[in-house]
Design an enzyme around this catalytic site. Structure first.
Site, PDB file in Angstrom:
ATOM      1  CE  LYS A  26      39.263  42.015  44.212  1.00 25.07           C
ATOM      2  NZ  LYS A  26      37.814  41.832  44.258  1.00 25.07           N
ATOM      3  CB  CYS A  63      30.244  56.702  41.327  1.00 24.07           C
ATOM      4  SG  CYS A  63      30.464  56.489  39.563  1.00 24.07           S
ATOM      5  CD  GLU A 107      29.249  57.069  47.086  1.00 25.01           C
ATOM      6  OE1 GLU A 107      30.182  56.483  47.647  1.00 25.01           O
ATOM      7  OE2 GLU A 107      29.194  57.263  45.861  1.00 25.01           O
ATOM      8  CD  GLU A 130      37.786  57.807  37.544  1.00 24.37           C
ATOM      9  OE1 GLU A 130      37.064  58.659  38.084  1.00 24.37           O
ATOM     10  OE2 GLU A 130      38.640  58.086  36.682  1.00 24.37           O
TER      11      GLU A 130
HETATM   12  P1  NDP Z   1      34.977  48.930  47.288  1.00 28.94           P
HETATM   13  O1  NDP Z   1      35.987  49.997  47.413  1.00 28.94           O
HETATM   14  O2  NDP Z   1      34.560  48.207  48.492  1.00 28.94           O
HETATM   15  O3  NDP Z   1      35.445  47.815  46.266  1.00 28.94           O
HETATM   16  C1  NDP Z   1      35.866  48.092  44.952  1.00 28.94           C
HETATM   17  C2  NDP Z   1      36.817  47.015  44.498  1.00 28.94           C
HETATM   18  O4  NDP Z   1      38.004  47.082  45.300  1.00 28.94           O
HETATM   19  C3  NDP Z   1      36.289  45.599  44.665  1.00 28.94           C
HETATM   20  O5  NDP Z   1      36.795  44.791  43.618  1.00 28.94           O
HETATM   21  C4  NDP Z   1      36.896  45.187  46.000  1.00 28.94           C
HETATM   22  O6  NDP Z   1      36.991  43.794  46.173  1.00 28.94           O
HETATM   23  C5  NDP Z   1      38.259  45.825  45.894  1.00 28.94           C
HETATM   24  N1  NDP Z   1      38.935  46.043  47.183  1.00 28.94           N
HETATM   25  C6  NDP Z   1      38.392  46.081  48.411  1.00 28.94           C
HETATM   26  N2  NDP Z   1      39.360  46.287  49.335  1.00 28.94           N
HETATM   27  C7  NDP Z   1      40.531  46.387  48.679  1.00 28.94           C
HETATM   28  C8  NDP Z   1      41.879  46.601  49.063  1.00 28.94           C
HETATM   29  N3  NDP Z   1      42.221  46.766  50.342  1.00 28.94           N
HETATM   30  N4  NDP Z   1      42.829  46.656  48.124  1.00 28.94           N
HETATM   31  C9  NDP Z   1      42.509  46.516  46.821  1.00 28.94           C
HETATM   32  N5  NDP Z   1      41.248  46.285  46.382  1.00 28.94           N
HETATM   33  C10 NDP Z   1      40.258  46.236  47.299  1.00 28.94           C
HETATM   34  O7  NDP Z   1      33.745  49.623  46.562  1.00 28.94           O
HETATM   35  P2  NDP Z   1      32.375  48.936  46.178  1.00 28.94           P
HETATM   36  O8  NDP Z   1      32.601  47.693  45.382  1.00 28.94           O
HETATM   37  O9  NDP Z   1      31.563  48.882  47.402  1.00 28.94           O
HETATM   38  O10 NDP Z   1      31.794  49.981  45.126  1.00 28.94           O
HETATM   39  C11 NDP Z   1      31.028  51.026  45.507  1.00 28.94           C
HETATM   40  C12 NDP Z   1      31.831  52.309  45.536  1.00 28.94           C
HETATM   41  O11 NDP Z   1      32.436  52.549  44.274  1.00 28.94           O
HETATM   42  C13 NDP Z   1      30.992  53.518  45.805  1.00 28.94           C
HETATM   43  O12 NDP Z   1      31.588  54.300  46.802  1.00 28.94           O
HETATM   44  C14 NDP Z   1      30.985  54.270  44.492  1.00 28.94           C
HETATM   45  O13 NDP Z   1      30.792  55.637  44.611  1.00 28.94           O
HETATM   46  C15 NDP Z   1      32.286  53.918  43.916  1.00 28.94           C
HETATM   47  N6  NDP Z   1      32.259  54.038  42.481  1.00 28.94           N
HETATM   48  C16 NDP Z   1      32.926  55.078  41.888  1.00 28.94           C
HETATM   49  C17 NDP Z   1      32.884  55.258  40.544  1.00 28.94           C
HETATM   50  C18 NDP Z   1      33.639  56.367  39.893  1.00 28.94           C
HETATM   51  O14 NDP Z   1      33.871  56.289  38.709  1.00 28.94           O
HETATM   52  N7  NDP Z   1      34.030  57.388  40.604  1.00 28.94           N
HETATM   53  C19 NDP Z   1      32.131  54.353  39.658  1.00 28.94           C
HETATM   54  C20 NDP Z   1      31.492  53.292  40.380  1.00 28.94           C
HETATM   55  C21 NDP Z   1      31.580  53.159  41.741  1.00 28.94           C
HETATM   56  P3  NDP Z   1      35.810  42.993  46.928  1.00 28.94           P
HETATM   57  O15 NDP Z   1      34.616  43.129  46.103  1.00 28.94           O
HETATM   58  O16 NDP Z   1      36.339  41.609  46.969  1.00 28.94           O
HETATM   59  O17 NDP Z   1      35.670  43.618  48.282  1.00 28.94           O
END
Ligand code: NDP
Length: 477
Positions: A175, A284, A381, A250
């Site tokens: 996804k 991140c 963040e 993560e």
């Molecule tokens: P989100 O949590 O908004 O989204 C991540 C993914 O989850 C997207 O595919 C999103 O879909 C999906 N999603 C959103 N809501 C739900 C739900 N209720 N149930 C299941 N899936 C869902 O994060 P971002 O995309 O904004 O990414 C940025 C964040 O990711 C930052 O906080 C960053 O720190 C973190 N990150 C962490 C990493 C790590 O390894 N620790 C690495 C990279 C990023 P959709 O796009 O359709 O909303």
């Protein structure tokens, strides 16, 4: 025509024909349309994945590990052959500078090569039990896995999940983030072309609140591997609790680079800006807090600022660009809002923070100095090109400040003293730490967070454990 989604290895429209726009961050214009999966598509993918897995008796699960490894090697070869296509798509779809995007394609291929080799080196055990007989521990694929990926490194993070999941024999339902679905779809096609059986491969672009939510809550999803925001991770834990899904998370970070007075200050000041401003700070592992020992604070800040001001911000397709646009207008606005918050809290903006004239979501990297770790810009963040520079006095205070964060994902330590490096490295509450460098992630080594930065670890051989169940079998004599 809109890019179609993938169910059972085959491209098709969403069941209700819905599509959504994908915007190019550098221009702010619509790049293409993509099929928007809905609940019926999630159901179709789960039905197909379950049939393919067949309680562990499916073809991919039963394919011998060496043969699975060969297929993953082919995935890596195809990725390297198509570097131009993948890198250009990532540059246009996610705004990554083309040089970075090429490096990411190589790292994605390297990840597949690593797990190609790991596939037949993930052993069970023979346990010397006291009963008369033979006790063996088997590692078995866990079943259909939902791999939920964010927009900041769409290709690379997808590969960190896909490669070990497939090496272990699981069907995958990928996804991608709605802002960046394009390389995930290319990757789905490539997996099938490389020889992963069609029925193992599903890619479902669509809203997280619908597609992600449905995947997470469904008891047919055996494991969820999620990368994204901490709040989303918490909601996934709750939504999957009833069916006791295996979950790895993560999540976010607010990592510290700690620079001691005995460090090579010039090297630290030259290297650290891109450790926070790489990918426009949407990382991140970004060292968004830079802690500097007071005797070298002014010297470091001047050199750090000079390096930051020299960062080439611009068109991601230009090979000289070091920092591209942010992913969206909304993400850029969040950074601008935090700069105001920082100013109101009494921090000092030293450089950057200007929106570039013209189209696209560009923002010059901002250095905010004299930050106190209690300020919001040091605690939350931002996920944008904003760094907080914080002075400290002595080793104890450095450790206290670095650890005073709800997060614990990454970090760096700059010092000329080996004994200090050992002492401080052991005292920092973070999942990944680099000494006298800022690079965080190596696919051969475990990666993940302490505290609110996550649960479980990705990469390294440990990921093979995360995508398998443990079965203990005792054969009586
Ligand atoms: P989100 O949590 O908004 O989204 C991540 C993914 O989850 C997207 O595919 C999103 O879909 C999906 N999603 C959103 N809501 C739900 C739900 N209720 N149930 C299941 N899936 C869902 O994060 P971002 O995309 O904004 O990414 C940025 C964040 O990711 C930052 O906080 C960053 O720190 C973190 N990150 C962490 C990493 C790590 O390894 N620790 C690495 C990279 C990023 P959709 O796009 O359709 O909303």
């Amino acid at each position: 025509m809109a890019e179609q989604l993938i169910i059972g290895g085959v491209r098709r429209e969403a069941s209700d024909g819905a599509t959504f726009d994908v915007t190019e961050p550098a221009t702010g214009q619509v790049l293409t349309q993509v099929a928007k999966a809905g609940p019926a598509d999630v159901d179709a993918a789960l039905v197909a994945a379950h049939a393919a897995f067949a309680d562990g008796r499916g073809t991919w699960a039963r394919t011998n590990a060496t043969a699975r490894g060969r297929v993953l090697h082919r995935v890596a070869e195809l990725l390297r052959e198509r570097e131009d296509l993948f890198a250009t798509t990532e540059a246009r779809g996610a705004g990554h500078p083309i040089g970075d995007a090429r490096w990411e394609v190589g790292a994605a291929a390297g990840t597949f090569e690593y797990y190609a080799g790991a596939a037949n080196k993930h052993f069970g055990q023979v346990v010397p039990v006291q009963d008369a007989g033979l006790d063996v521990v088997l590692r078995e694929p866990v079943g259909p896995v939902a791999l939920i990926v964010p927009w900041n490194f769409p290709l690379l993070i997808a590969c960190w999940k896909l490669a070990p999941a497939l090496a272990c024999g699981n069907p995958v339902i990928l996804k991608p983030a709605s802002l960046t679905p394009l390389t995930a779809l290319l990757l789905g096609d490539l997996l099938v072309e490389a020889g992963v059986p069609e029925d193992q491969v599903h890619v479902l672009p669509g809203p997280g609140g619908i597609v992600g939510d449905a995947l997470v809550a469904d008891p047919r999803t055996a494991k969820i591997s999620f990368t994204g925001e901490t709040t989303t991770g918490a909601s996934i834990l709750k939504a999957s609790a009833d069916h006791i899904a295996r979950v790895s998370l993560e999540l976010g970070g607010k990592s510290a680079a700690v620079v001691f007075a005995d460090a090579d200050i010039a090297a630290a000041a030259a290297d650290t800006p891109m450790a926070v401003f790489g990918n426009a700070g949407q990382d991140c592992c970004a060292r968004s807090r830079v802690l500097v020992e007071r005797p070298v604070y002014d010297e470091f800040l001047a050199a750090f600022t000079a390096t930051t001001e020299a960062i080439a911000v611009g068109d991601p397709l230009d090979t000289s660009t070091e920092m591209g646009p942010m992913i969206s207008a909304g993400q850029r606005q969040t950074s601008l809002d935090y700069l105001e918050v920082g100013a109101a809290e009494g921090a000092r903006l030293v450089c950057g923070g200007e929106v570039l004239d013209g189209p696209g979501f560009f923002l010059r990297p901002a250095v905010v100095a004299d930050v106190d770790n209690s300020m919001r810009i040091a605690r939350e963040e931002i996920f944008g090109p904003v760094v907080s520079v914080i002075p400290f006095d002595g080793e104890d205070e450095a450790i206290t400040i670095a650890n005073d964060s709800p997060y614990g994902l990454s970090g760096s330590l700059w010092t000329g003293s080996a004994t200090r490096a050992i002492r401080v490295a052991r005292s920092l509450r973070t999942g990944t730490l680099s000494v006298n460098t800022n690079r965080s992630v190596r696919f051969e080594a475990p990666f993940g967070g302490y505290k609110r930065s996550g649960l479980g670890r990705e990469l390294g051989m440990g990921a093979m454990d995360a995508y398998t169940e443990v079965k203990n079998v005792f054969f009586s004599e």
